[in-house]
Enzyme design. Structure first.
Site, short mmCIF file in Angstrom:
data_model
loop_
_atom_site.label_atom_id
_atom_site.label_comp_id
_atom_site.label_asym_id
_atom_site.label_seq_id
_atom_site.Cartn_x
_atom_site.Cartn_y
_atom_site.Cartn_z
N TYR A 130 -9.49 -13.16 -0.57
CA TYR A 130 -9.73 -12.83 -1.98
C TYR A 130 -11.17 -13.17 -2.36
O TYR A 130 -11.59 -14.32 -2.41
CB TYR A 130 -8.69 -13.51 -2.89
CG TYR A 130 -7.54 -12.55 -3.16
CD1 TYR A 130 -6.99 -11.81 -2.12
CD2 TYR A 130 -7.03 -12.35 -4.44
CE1 TYR A 130 -5.96 -10.91 -2.34
CE2 TYR A 130 -6.01 -11.44 -4.68
CZ TYR A 130 -5.48 -10.73 -3.62
OH TYR A 130 -4.47 -9.81 -3.83
N TRP A 187 -0.27 -10.25 0.06
CA TRP A 187 -1.38 -10.83 -0.69
C TRP A 187 -1.09 -12.22 -1.25
O TRP A 187 -1.99 -13.02 -1.43
CB TRP A 187 -1.84 -9.90 -1.82
CG TRP A 187 -0.92 -9.86 -3.01
CD1 TRP A 187 0.19 -9.10 -3.17
CD2 TRP A 187 -1.06 -10.62 -4.21
NE1 TRP A 187 0.76 -9.34 -4.38
CE2 TRP A 187 0.02 -10.27 -5.06
CE3 TRP A 187 -1.98 -11.58 -4.68
CZ2 TRP A 187 0.21 -10.83 -6.33
CZ3 TRP A 187 -1.79 -12.13 -5.94
CH2 TRP A 187 -0.71 -11.76 -6.75
N GLU A 238 -12.45 -8.31 -12.72
CA GLU A 238 -12.43 -8.75 -14.12
C GLU A 238 -13.75 -9.44 -14.48
O GLU A 238 -14.28 -9.23 -15.56
CB GLU A 238 -11.25 -9.69 -14.36
CG GLU A 238 -11.17 -10.26 -15.78
CD GLU A 238 -11.12 -9.19 -16.88
OE1 GLU A 238 -10.54 -8.12 -16.66
OE2 GLU A 238 -11.72 -9.43 -17.95
N ARG A 292 -10.92 -2.80 -13.78
CA ARG A 292 -11.30 -3.85 -14.74
C ARG A 292 -12.76 -3.68 -15.13
O ARG A 292 -13.12 -3.78 -16.28
CB ARG A 292 -10.98 -5.22 -14.16
CG ARG A 292 -9.47 -5.32 -13.91
CD ARG A 292 -8.96 -6.71 -13.85
NE ARG A 292 -7.51 -6.72 -13.83
CZ ARG A 292 -6.75 -6.49 -12.75
NH1 ARG A 292 -7.31 -6.25 -11.58
NH2 ARG A 292 -5.44 -6.52 -12.84
N HIS A 307 1.01 -3.28 -14.44
CA HIS A 307 -0.44 -3.05 -14.53
C HIS A 307 -0.73 -1.62 -15.01
O HIS A 307 -1.65 -0.96 -14.51
CB HIS A 307 -1.11 -3.32 -13.17
CG HIS A 307 -1.15 -4.78 -12.83
ND1 HIS A 307 -1.88 -5.70 -13.56
CD2 HIS A 307 -0.54 -5.50 -11.84
CE1 HIS A 307 -1.72 -6.91 -13.02
NE2 HIS A 307 -0.92 -6.82 -11.99
N ASP A 351 -5.39 0.24 -13.56
CA ASP A 351 -4.83 -1.07 -13.91
C ASP A 351 -4.72 -1.14 -15.43
O ASP A 351 -4.95 -0.14 -16.11
CB ASP A 351 -5.70 -2.21 -13.33
CG ASP A 351 -4.84 -3.40 -12.89
OD1 ASP A 351 -4.13 -3.95 -13.74
OD2 ASP A 351 -4.89 -3.75 -11.69
N TRP A 404 -11.45 -8.12 -6.85
CA TRP A 404 -10.97 -7.80 -8.20
C TRP A 404 -12.13 -7.97 -9.16
O TRP A 404 -12.94 -8.89 -9.01
CB TRP A 404 -9.80 -8.71 -8.57
CG TRP A 404 -8.66 -8.57 -7.60
CD1 TRP A 404 -8.39 -9.39 -6.55
CD2 TRP A 404 -7.70 -7.52 -7.57
NE1 TRP A 404 -7.29 -8.91 -5.86
CE2 TRP A 404 -6.85 -7.77 -6.46
CE3 TRP A 404 -7.46 -6.39 -8.35
CZ2 TRP A 404 -5.79 -6.93 -6.12
CZ3 TRP A 404 -6.40 -5.56 -8.02
CH2 TRP A 404 -5.58 -5.83 -6.92
N ASP A 457 2.68 -4.89 -7.60
CA ASP A 457 2.51 -6.33 -7.80
C ASP A 457 2.77 -6.70 -9.26
O ASP A 457 2.60 -5.89 -10.16
CB ASP A 457 1.08 -6.75 -7.40
CG ASP A 457 0.02 -5.98 -8.19
OD1 ASP A 457 0.23 -4.78 -8.45
OD2 ASP A 457 -1.02 -6.58 -8.55
N GLU A 458 3.21 -7.96 -9.46
CA GLU A 458 3.25 -8.60 -10.77
C GLU A 458 3.90 -7.73 -11.85
O GLU A 458 3.26 -7.35 -12.82
CB GLU A 458 1.81 -8.97 -11.18
CG GLU A 458 1.15 -9.88 -10.17
CD GLU A 458 -0.32 -10.21 -10.47
OE1 GLU A 458 -0.72 -11.35 -10.23
OE2 GLU A 458 -1.07 -9.31 -10.95
N ASP A 506 -12.72 -12.35 -5.17
CA ASP A 506 -13.01 -12.65 -6.59
C ASP A 506 -13.08 -14.16 -6.80
O ASP A 506 -13.59 -14.61 -7.81
CB ASP A 506 -11.97 -12.01 -7.52
CG ASP A 506 -10.54 -12.41 -7.20
OD1 ASP A 506 -10.23 -12.61 -6.01
OD2 ASP A 506 -9.73 -12.53 -8.14
C1 ACM Z 1 -2.85 -8.75 -6.63
O1 ACM Z 1 -3.78 -9.52 -6.37
N1 ACM Z 1 -2.28 -8.77 -7.84
C2 ACM Z 1 -2.36 -7.79 -5.67
#
Ligand code: ACM
Ligand code: ZN
Length: 502
Positions: A391, A365, A443, A138, A231, A167, A441, A294-295, A393
């Site tokens: 986490y 996570w 971003e 990011r 991603h 990503d 993370w 993920d996601e 971030d």
């Molecule tokens: C994640 O935080 N999407 C692994």
């Protein structure tokens, strides 16, 4: 001021009196440890400046101080009136011991004189996996910053650097057969930093090799992650035929979950990923490779003719099951290359038809549940619960003055309280917990100074949660040691959060 180290050693006994010497302490000893001794001597010179002093530290090889996996990192450090002696059976233990000593040196060096309390430390890790994840997709961080970070992580006995290389917002790994991954895929659009133009930002093979070696010298394993099959907007922007609709696609310029993912009906994705995994195998000696997972939305797979054909061939009822099929394929491609795959906890879902390969390690996570479930199935896990202090971030404190993603908070206190072994786990499950990690993370933190602020001192708290014996975890003790430790990090030029801890 309480100058005890972070993470707290398994056993520390102060004795009456001090050790004193002049100049920057030299390090000698068993030639088996020549690499570690030279490296830490250089750290002392850089940390302190000033004239060289006599060889005050002697490193000795001894039989393993602990049985099993903890043996290599175990060490015994003795500071007497006459000198400093360090014993371990392996370079890893010597390096850990020297980093504990480095903390006393940073706190005890004034006006060219080193003063350390006389003490004995016997120390070893609680978990073999003590990680820190950095998202460089990011926002990109330079190799120079990553070196600075690896060095300070190693001061805390962190031994895994999880490098989130790809990503939706950028692909940072050059793959010779697929040059567009860099030409197109490494240019983030619309960076939040007004001073960074939209340029290619990636690591050359030489830079990657150098960082892996720099980490290895500090006994840190570098685990690369290529996030699949979601991603992947950077892949699709570079090679639109890898997506269900064929594009055109753009890299994303904001954090999110996006419907366009790799087309599960197109065999060409396996050619591309074969080349990616070959590159990873060539550049990264670590046994592990993270494949993300993920996601991953399945809305494109639901309507894509190629994906529907694949569903039919496999006898699946739901498009979501394609993720399980892809995970099995990717994992197989890695085991063919003698690598152990890791995936985020979503890879456990929709796998009832095919199951998952035994060697696949789960990184939990979304909470601890994924890790609890996976370990109940006999699978190894790494814990990084977003709601459990891992986490970084998230904001440090519930204040509009604090930077951070969304409304969630990870206080230093939350990080400290994290425990990779949860009360729900049986002894057998606990034995499958490799350890834990903190995740940053990127971003928001578009500058490395900002990343430092998000990482420290929460990584210090996590390091203690992952290294120190559970019975010694005590937040009051940690908060007493933290001010001196933050001064040490100041000396290493780390920008830190200094607001409320709890
Ligand atoms: C994640 O935080 N999407 C692994
Ligand atoms: Zn498709």
């Amino acid at each position: 001021m309480e100058i005890g180290p972070i993470p707290r050693p398994a056993r520390l006994e102060y004795r009456e009196g001090i050790f004193q010497s002049t100049g920057i302490p030299g390090i000698t000893g068993d030639q088996a440890f020549a690499g570690e001794m030279a490296l830490v001597a250089e750290q002392f010179r850089r940390d302190l400046g000033g004239p060289p002093g006599k060889a005050a530290v002697v490193c000795r090889a001894v039989p393993p101080l602990r049985e099993g996996g903890q043996g290599e990192e175990a060490y015994r450090l003795m500071v007497t009136g006459e000198g400093i002696s360090l014993e371990a059976s392996a370079g890893a233990g010597i390096y850990r011991g020297l980093q504990t000593l480095r903390q006393f040196v940073l706190s005890g060096y004034k006006d060219n004189t080193l003063t350390i309390p006389r003490l004995t430390i016997e120390d070893y890790p609680r978990f073999p996996w003590r990680g820190c994840m950095l998202d460089v997709s990011r926002h990109f961080y330079t190799p120079a910053f990553i070196k600075k970070l690896l060095d300070v992580l190693s001061l805390h006995h962190i031994n895994v650097f999880h490098w989130h290389l790809t990503d939706d917002q950028g692909w940072r790994l050059p793959v010779p057969a697929y040059p567009e991954l860099i030409e197109t895929g490494s240019k983030r659009r619309n960076t939040r930093n007004p001073h960074v133009p939209e340029v290619k930002q990636f690591y050359t093979p030489e830079e990657i090799r150098e960082l892996v070696s720099y980490a290895g010298a500090r006994h840190i394993m570098v685990v690369p992650e290529v996030d699949l099959p979601g991603h992947t907007k950077a892949v699709l922007a570079a090679y639109p035929e890898m997506g269900c609709t064929g594009g055109p696609y753009q890299l994303e310029d904001r954090h999110g979950i996006f419907p366009d993912v790799l087309c599960a009906g197109n065999d060409r994705i396996f050619d591309l990923l074969g080349a990616v995994f070959d590159t990873l195998t060539e550049l990264f000696p670590a046994p592990y490779v993270h494949i993300g997972g993920d996601e991953v939305p399945s809305s494109r797979w639901d309507v894509c003719p190629k994906c529907r054909r694949r569903l039919g061939e496999l006898g699946f009822e739901r498009a979501r099951q394609l993720q399980g099929w892809l995970t099995v394929r990717f994992a197989q491609m890695l085991t063919d290359r003698h690598k152990i795959p890791l995936g985020w906890d979503e890879v456990l879902e929709d796998t009832e038809k095919l199951g998952l390969p035994d060697e696949l390690v789960i990184m939990s996570w979304r909470g601890s549940e994924g890790g609890i479930t996976a370990s109940s199935m006999g699978r190894r896990v790494v814990m990084a619960p977003s709601n459990g202090g891992c986490y970084l971030d998230y904001r440090n404190y519930d204040s509009p003055e604090e930077p951070g993603a969304g409304s969630r908070i990870t206080r230093v206190y939350d990080a400290y309280l994290t425990d990779p072994i949860t009360p729900e786990m049986t002894g057998e499950q606990a034995a499958l917990v490799l350890g834990g990690q903190g995740n940053l993370w990127s971003e928001l933190p578009y500058a490395s100074r900002w990343a430092e602020y998000m990482l420290f001192p929460r990584m210090c708290a996590l390091a203690e949660a992952f290294w120190s014996p559970r019975e010694l975890k005590d937040f009051a003790s940690f908060t007493q040691r933290l001010p001196a430790h933050q001064k040490r990090l100041d000396m290493l030029n780390i920008l830190q959060y200094r607001g409320p801890l709890q």
